[in-house]
Design a protein around this motif. Sequence first.
Motif, PDB file in Angstrom:
ATOM      1  N   UNK A 112      18.464  49.963   6.490  1.00 43.12           N
ATOM      2  CA  UNK A 112      18.155  49.331   7.681  1.00 43.12           C
ATOM      3  C   UNK A 112      18.391  50.262   8.820  1.00 43.12           C
ATOM      4  N   UNK A 113      17.850  50.013  10.213  1.00 43.37           N
ATOM      5  CA  UNK A 113      18.049  50.556  11.150  1.00 43.37           C
ATOM      6  C   UNK A 113      19.158  50.369  11.904  1.00 43.37           C
ATOM      7  N   UNK A 114      19.664  48.868  12.163  1.00 40.14           N
ATOM      8  CA  UNK A 114      20.761  48.505  12.536  1.00 40.14           C
ATOM      9  C   UNK A 114      21.391  47.596  11.705  1.00 40.14           C
ATOM     10  N   UNK A 115      22.597  47.677  11.624  1.00 37.41           N
ATOM     11  CA  UNK A 115      23.499  46.564  10.931  1.00 37.41           C
ATOM     12  C   UNK A 115      24.500  45.811  11.848  1.00 37.41           C
ATOM     13  N   UNK A 116      24.310  44.533  11.792  1.00 34.73           N
ATOM     14  CA  UNK A 116      25.385  43.788  12.567  1.00 34.73           C
ATOM     15  C   UNK A 116      26.013  42.907  11.254  1.00 34.73           C
ATOM     16  N   UNK A 117      27.361  43.254  11.394  1.00 33.99           N
ATOM     17  CA  UNK A 117      28.366  42.584  10.204  1.00 33.99           C
ATOM     18  C   UNK A 117      29.176  41.422  11.076  1.00 33.99           C
ATOM     19  N   UNK A 118      29.631  40.589  10.265  1.00 36.17           N
ATOM     20  CA  UNK A 118      30.444  39.639  10.449  1.00 36.17           C
ATOM     21  C   UNK A 118      31.954  40.044  10.341  1.00 36.17           C
ATOM     22  N   UNK A 119      32.711  39.518  10.859  1.00 34.06           N
ATOM     23  CA  UNK A 119      34.375  40.057  10.553  1.00 34.06           C
ATOM     24  C   UNK A 119      34.599  39.834   9.099  1.00 34.06           C
ATOM     25  N   UNK A 120      33.744  38.860   8.373  1.00 28.83           N
ATOM     26  CA  UNK A 120      33.917  38.396   6.962  1.00 28.83           C
ATOM     27  C   UNK A 120      33.207  39.251   6.028  1.00 28.83           C
ATOM     28  N   UNK A 121      32.734  40.194   6.449  1.00 30.89           N
ATOM     29  CA  UNK A 121      31.770  41.007   5.868  1.00 30.89           C
ATOM     30  C   UNK A 121      32.744  42.300   5.353  1.00 30.89           C
ATOM     31  N   UNK A 122      32.480  42.759   3.891  1.00 28.99           N
ATOM     32  CA  UNK A 122      32.968  43.780   3.377  1.00 28.99           C
ATOM     33  C   UNK A 122      32.074  44.799   2.366  1.00 28.99           C
ATOM     34  N   UNK A 123      32.361  46.087   2.350  1.00 28.19           N
ATOM     35  CA  UNK A 123      31.307  46.663   1.532  1.00 28.19           C
ATOM     36  C   UNK A 123      31.979  47.361   0.375  1.00 28.19           C
ATOM     37  N   UNK A 124      31.357  47.155  -0.711  1.00 26.02           N
ATOM     38  CA  UNK A 124      31.928  47.867  -2.042  1.00 26.02           C
ATOM     39  C   UNK A 124      30.725  48.377  -2.840  1.00 26.02           C
ATOM     40  N   UNK A 125      30.910  49.663  -3.390  1.00 25.05           N
ATOM     41  CA  UNK A 125      29.892  50.267  -4.556  1.00 25.05           C
ATOM     42  C   UNK A 125      30.736  50.518  -5.583  1.00 25.05           C
ATOM     43  N   UNK A 126      30.887  49.481  -6.774  1.00 26.26           N
ATOM     44  CA  UNK A 126      31.779  49.652  -7.897  1.00 26.26           C
ATOM     45  C   UNK A 126      31.127  50.445  -9.124  1.00 26.26           C
ATOM     46  N   UNK A 127      30.434  51.423  -8.807  1.00 28.29           N
ATOM     47  CA  UNK A 127      29.678  52.035  -9.808  1.00 28.29           C
ATOM     48  C   UNK A 127      30.843  52.898 -10.881  1.00 28.29           C
ATOM     49  N   UNK A 128      31.747  53.437 -10.196  1.00 32.30           N
ATOM     50  CA  UNK A 128      32.539  54.221 -11.018  1.00 32.30           C
ATOM     51  C   UNK A 128      33.353  53.434 -12.095  1.00 32.30           C
ATOM     52  N   UNK A 129      33.685  52.123 -11.682  1.00 27.86           N
ATOM     53  CA  UNK A 129      34.260  51.216 -12.505  1.00 27.86           C
ATOM     54  C   UNK A 129      33.547  50.654 -13.648  1.00 27.86           C
ATOM     55  N   UNK A 130      32.167  51.062 -13.474  1.00 34.92           N
ATOM     56  CA  UNK A 130      31.035  50.488 -14.599  1.00 34.92           C
ATOM     57  C   UNK A 130      30.718  51.858 -15.230  1.00 34.92           C
ATOM     58  N   UNK A 131      31.222  52.890 -15.216  1.00 32.50           N
ATOM     59  CA  UNK A 131      30.836  54.090 -15.631  1.00 32.50           C
ATOM     60  C   UNK A 131      29.655  54.773 -15.365  1.00 32.50           C
ATOM     61  N   UNK A 132      29.384  54.608 -13.915  1.00 31.47           N
ATOM     62  CA  UNK A 132      28.160  55.016 -13.568  1.00 31.47           C
ATOM     63  C   UNK A 132      28.310  56.126 -12.317  1.00 31.47           C
ATOM     64  N   UNK A 133      27.433  57.203 -12.464  1.00 26.43           N
ATOM     65  CA  UNK A 133      27.134  57.963 -11.333  1.00 26.43           C
ATOM     66  C   UNK A 133      26.111  57.427 -10.577  1.00 26.43           C
ATOM     67  N   UNK A 134      26.357  57.109  -9.242  1.00 31.20           N
ATOM     68  CA  UNK A 134      25.217  56.490  -8.580  1.00 31.20           C
ATOM     69  C   UNK A 134      24.011  57.519  -8.251  1.00 31.20           C
ATOM     70  N   UNK A 135      22.978  56.707  -8.221  1.00 32.16           N
ATOM     71  CA  UNK A 135      21.533  57.429  -7.988  1.00 32.16           C
ATOM     72  C   UNK A 135      21.867  58.685  -6.802  1.00 32.16           C
ATOM     73  N   UNK A 136      21.747  59.850  -7.432  1.00 32.14           N
ATOM     74  CA  UNK A 136      21.733  60.984  -6.353  1.00 32.14           C
ATOM     75  C   UNK A 136      20.946  60.866  -5.260  1.00 32.14           C
TER      76      UNK A 136
END
Length: 245
Positions: A112-136
Amino acid sequence: MTANFAVTDGIAAIVLDDAARRNALGFDTLASIAQAVRQAEQAQAGAIVISATGPVFSAGADFNDLTGTSADIDFDTAVARATSALRRTHIPVIAAVHGPCLGAAVDLVVSADVVIASTAARFEVPAVRLGILYNPEALAVMRGRLNGAMMRQLLLGISVSATDAAMGGMVARVVDTDELPGIVDQLVRQLCAGQRGALGATKELLNQLDVGPVPLDQWTPLRRCLLDTPERHQAIAARKRPTPS
């Protein structure tokens, strides 16, 4: 689940609407997002807003659509089609993130060009816990839009708060949850006041600058063209002050 789409007063809304399944992103949903962007362009929308229902923005990939094998590269392709559509459209894209945003949904938000987040938002990419190298290729896009510390936290599986995401370059503004719709509405109206040609050109140049050196002289003809449009002449004339007699 597919993404709901509607255009109201020139604003295109893409809404993830499967709260019971935490708005998981499957092949159909990702295809719907790419299609919605095309529909927004056809409708000549002034802005696109991505949001979601329920307490979670999106839990990321729909595991019912994954095999746990190398065949899941097809899922990367589906994500890339959706995120590329968001980045390549000339229409400004705003993501309104009100809750947890995981995995492939982070890809969408970064696009997205602009991201507005609430205080309840959080961001996480759990790929390594699933044995994945994320798409380069996705990482290359993130690298152009986030700072290094933010990227490393995300890709190593660390959960990032909305405030930290703002410090890392992902989020433009953090607001209280009940203020999120109003803030997004104000932002959309400001974007819609811009000239479409100038908005599209600016967005494209910013996208190119994200991924590497840009031959800036190639943009000179387009800039000159925009300088001479009737819309620009009218905008400048409207802002001129009368000369004192």
